[in-house]
Design an enzyme around this catalytic site. Structure first.
Site, PDB file in Angstrom:
ATOM      1  N   CYS A 377      -3.317  96.884 -30.569  1.00  0.00           N
ATOM      2  CA  CYS A 377      -3.092  97.622 -31.393  1.00  0.00           C
ATOM      3  C   CYS A 377      -3.932  96.939 -33.002  1.00  0.00           C
ATOM      4  O   CYS A 377      -3.217  96.783 -33.953  1.00  0.00           O
ATOM      5  CB  CYS A 377      -1.789  97.905 -31.738  1.00  0.00           C
ATOM      6  SG  CYS A 377      -0.802  98.648 -30.644  1.00  0.00           S
ATOM      7  N   ALA A 378      -5.029  96.543 -32.411  1.00  0.00           N
ATOM      8  CA  ALA A 378      -5.963  96.097 -33.222  1.00  0.00           C
ATOM      9  C   ALA A 378      -7.359  96.350 -32.965  1.00  0.00           C
ATOM     10  O   ALA A 378      -8.218  95.430 -32.899  1.00  0.00           O
ATOM     11  CB  ALA A 378      -5.633  94.520 -33.371  1.00  0.00           C
TER      12      ALA A 378
END
Length: 432
Positions: A377-378
């Site tokens: 999630c980056a």
């Protein structure tokens, strides 16, 4: 500013509690979990996925169990159980405030997690606020803002400070700098003290995503002069669905109530009078009382243990893991600022000839090792580290293209877990 000055506040663990009160490191539930592997054998589970969700501490489980018999509604009940539960809930608020070294008048708002806390603050920003955020951030810090200036990944810590300085200087009106304390991808510590100083010099405020820091290091909001911090219980050995937003009251007191309902109001008639106290204002409905109690119990347990023993064991294990992986041909550790930069117990890496998903599935199915694979999630940050371009077709957090493997440790991690991972990766490489 020297590296020592920049990072000293985030790396001084012992001030959390006097050494005389230190206790043994508490145990985690599930330490004896056995999982099936190829061939039908059962092996002890090597949990190396703490950065996603940490296991529950035994003192946390005990605190929730103790609270359950008297569990009741909070704040508006006259009965004994309600009064007791309310007292426990509000005591949890005080415990969390002390744990992060907040100022006496700072608000502590219980949320679901860091993402929830960040979105809550986003809804309270003054009209016209511009947010400055690096592309190295978790999506929870990257995405909630209405008006954002996104900065490229800095080549070194001083460049992060310089880039924030220039960006904030160019902005008129209210402004907020958002930055992680410890990267969820690389574990590297960010110069939050220096960034807070720069933010305040330009009349801005700073929000620190502390989700990956607080399970590993002491955080002192007051000493670092931070305006807001957000973190999650599920990463802090308290997996009962609570997190917290801690910080200055004024924006929170004037912002739109996060949820509109019972508890957030003083009165309802032809018009509505909302609470001007940020805590009830943004905690409408029946709150997650057990989650708050669990979160406070984790804070108490870590503080009572003392940070020296926790940090020493983590640094020993993470050094062993990084050294072992570095000795394997074809394994590349991801890092923004180099091998010597201080970090918490997170290592992300790639293995030549294998996708991240293939490595993670083999580690689980053949060796009983749990890791995370993906972009964590980056997405912008992982693409930068891997040197890949992104686009709408480049998948989501579960995509195995342009992804990495992440191993992360914490309380309950052992040398055997680390050595098993190293040997498993070595074995996989030998099959190419």
């Amino acid at each position: 500013m020297s590296t020592l000055t920049i990072f000293s506040s985030a790396r001084t663990p012992e001030a959390a509690a006097p050494s005389a009160t230190n206790r043994p490191i508490p145990a985690v539930l599930g330490a004896d979990l056995e999982v099936p592997v190829k061939g039908g054998r059962l092996v002890g589970y090597a949990n190396l996925d703490y950065a996603a969700s940490a296991p529950c501490l035994e003192p946390v489980s005990a605190a929730v169990t103790a609270a359950l018999p008297a569990y009741s509604s909070v704040h508006r009940g006259a009965g004994y159980a309600s009064q007791l539960t309310t007292a426990r809930y509000e005591q949890a608020r005080h415990t969390v405030r002390a744990f992060v070294g907040a100022r006496p008048d700072d608000s502590v708002i219980f949320t679901r997690n860091t993402t929830d806390a960040t979105n809550l603050l986003a809804g309270c920003l003054p009209e016209g606020t511009t947010t400055v955020v690096f592309d190295t951030e978790h999506h929870a810090s990257l995405l909630p803002w209405r008006h954002a200036v996104r900065l490229a990944p800095p080549a070194f810590p001083g460049e992060a400070v310089r880039a924030a300085d220039e960006a904030l200087a160019a902005i008129e009106g209210p402004k907020l700098l958002v930055v992680t304390a410890a990267s969820n991808v690389t574990g590297e510590l960010w110069p939050i003290a220096a960034l807070a100083h720069i933010a305040h010099r330009h009349g801005a405020r700073i929000l620190v995503d502390a989700a990956q820091l607080v399970p590993h290091r002491r955080l002192n909001l007051t000493a670092l002069d931070l305006d807001y911090v957000a973190f999650s219980g599920h990463k802090l050995y308290a997996p009962f669905g609570a997190g917290a937003l801690v910080g200055r009251r004024d924006w929170l007191a004037e912002g739109e109530p996060y949820l509109k309902g019972g508890g957030a109001v003083r009165s309802v008639g032809e018009s509505v009078e909302w609470h001007d106290d940020p805590e009830p204002r943004h905690e409408a409905g029946t709150p997650n009382v057990l989650g708050a109690i669990a979160l406070a119990a984790a804070c108490d347990a870590l503080t009572a243990t003392g940070w020296t023993a926790l940090v020493r064991e983590e640094e020993r294990l993470i050094a062993r893991l990084r050294s072992g992986l570095a000795s394997i041909d074809g394994v590349r550790e991801l890092s923004l600022w180099g091998d010597d930069h201080p970090r918490v117990g997170i290592v992300s890496f790639t293995v030549a000839g294998y996708s991240a998903r293939e490595v993670a599935e083999a580690l689980s199915g053949e060796y009983g090792i749990g890791v995370r694979d993906g972009k964590f999630c980056a997405h912008p940050f992982v693409r930068h580290l891997l040197g890949t371009s992104g686009g709408a077709s480049d998948g989501d957090c579960m995509d195995d293209t342009g992804s990495a493997v992440r191993a992360s440790i914490g309380i309950g991690s052992t040398q055997e877990h680390v050595d098993r991972l190293i040997e498993a990766v070595r074995d996989l490489v030998s099959r190419r």
